[in-house]
Write an enzyme that holds these catalytic residues in place. Structure first.
Site, PDB file in Angstrom:
ATOM      1  N   GLY A  33     -48.576  -0.238 -27.626  1.00  0.00           N
ATOM      2  CA  GLY A  33     -48.299  -0.379 -29.283  1.00  0.00           C
ATOM      3  C   GLY A  33     -47.719  -1.852 -29.657  1.00  0.00           C
ATOM      4  O   GLY A  33     -48.105  -2.774 -29.013  1.00  0.00           O
ATOM      5  N   ASN A  34     -47.230  -1.948 -30.719  1.00  0.00           N
ATOM      6  CA  ASN A  34     -46.674  -3.125 -31.444  1.00  0.00           C
ATOM      7  C   ASN A  34     -45.325  -3.043 -31.925  1.00  0.00           C
ATOM      8  O   ASN A  34     -44.989  -1.997 -32.234  1.00  0.00           O
ATOM      9  CB  ASN A  34     -47.927  -3.854 -32.412  1.00  0.00           C
ATOM     10  CG  ASN A  34     -47.904  -2.775 -33.491  1.00  0.00           C
ATOM     11  OD1 ASN A  34     -47.125  -2.587 -34.507  1.00  0.00           O
ATOM     12  ND2 ASN A  34     -49.044  -1.864 -33.499  1.00  0.00           N
TER      13      ASN A  34
END
Ligand code: CTP
Ligand code: CA
Length: 225
Positions: A33-34
């Site tokens: 993810g980020n």
């Protein structure tokens, strides 16, 4: 008494906004993810609603509340986001891709939780594949007159370099505008304020905005026109 409201200049407009960050599963309990919080995308939705627009918000893991009044759809992966955005886009005159989209995803998703083994002693190499480019796909399938706006978060220090990167992205993807901001370990993601330039494909800067994400959102909506 007069209520303290701003202009209702977006009445009749239908705006589709993606916000947050996509997650690509590795196995049932892990993902890539980020750090996108969804603050700028939800601020855009809030600002557009306040100005009278109808707003659809496609949310990929928001750390903040979605504004009441937006039609809300939740997505997990980039593939989900592509599907939702291509389905919803024809119903909207403006599309804003504020979501931080994963560029790569695990080539294979394990059906069960990945376990350590003797041969992993020295580490593990993941094989990743590219995700589809949602913004480019939306621009390629653009309805007549539809406005398409992207975002770019860059670690470049020089203003000129930021503008060049943004203009290049607008050209490659076919977006009308790219909203670019500088990010680093401590700036950009998850913060309350933002500092952006709004750039066209030809490298011209339509406007710049800085301050809290709601006022930046208003300036972005002004630039879209
Ligand atoms: N974007 C997208 N689909 C992707 C990647 C990005 O729709 N698979 C969109 C983002 O939502 C954003 C714009 O494209 O509006 C620019 O994203 P960015 O990550 O800056 O661009 P990339 O083309 O992925 O280039 P980079 O290598 O700099 O990450
Ligand atoms: Ca990217």
């Amino acid at each position: 008494a007069l209520a303290l409201v701003g202009p209702r200049d977006l009445v009749g407009r239908r705006i589709l906004i993606s916000a947050g960050g996509t997650r690509e599963p590795l196995d049932p309990v892990r993902f890539l993810g980020n750090r996108s919080s969804g603050r700028q995308g939800t601020a855009l939705a809030r600002a557009a609603l306040a100005r009278g627009a109808e707003v659809t918000l496609v949310a990929a893991h928001l750390e903040v509340d979605a504004p009441a009044g937006a039609a809300l759809e939740h997505v997990e992966t980039t593939a989900d986001l592509l599907q939702a955005m291509t389905r919803l886009a024809p119903d909207h005159d403006t599309v804003i891709m504020a979501a931080a989209v994963a560029d790569f995803r695990p080539r294979e998703v394990a059906a069960g939780k990945l376990k350590k083994s003797e041969d992993d002693e020295r580490g593990l190499t993941l094989e990743l594949e590219r995700t589809p480019d949602v913004l480019a796909a939306l621009a390629a399938g653009r309805a007549p007159g539809q406005r398409i706006v992207g975002f770019a978060a860059e670690t470049e220090r020089e203003e000129r370099a930021l503008v060049e990167l943004a203009a290049g992205k607008a050209r490659r993807k076919g977006a009308d505008l790219i909203v670019v901001n500088r990010v680093g370990w401590s700036e950009g993601f998850g913060t309350q304020t933002n500092d952006v330039m709004i750039v066209r494909a030809d490298g011209s800067v339509v406007s710049t905005a800085s301050g809290d994400k709601l006022s930046v959102a208003d300036r972005i909506l002004d630039a879209i026109g």
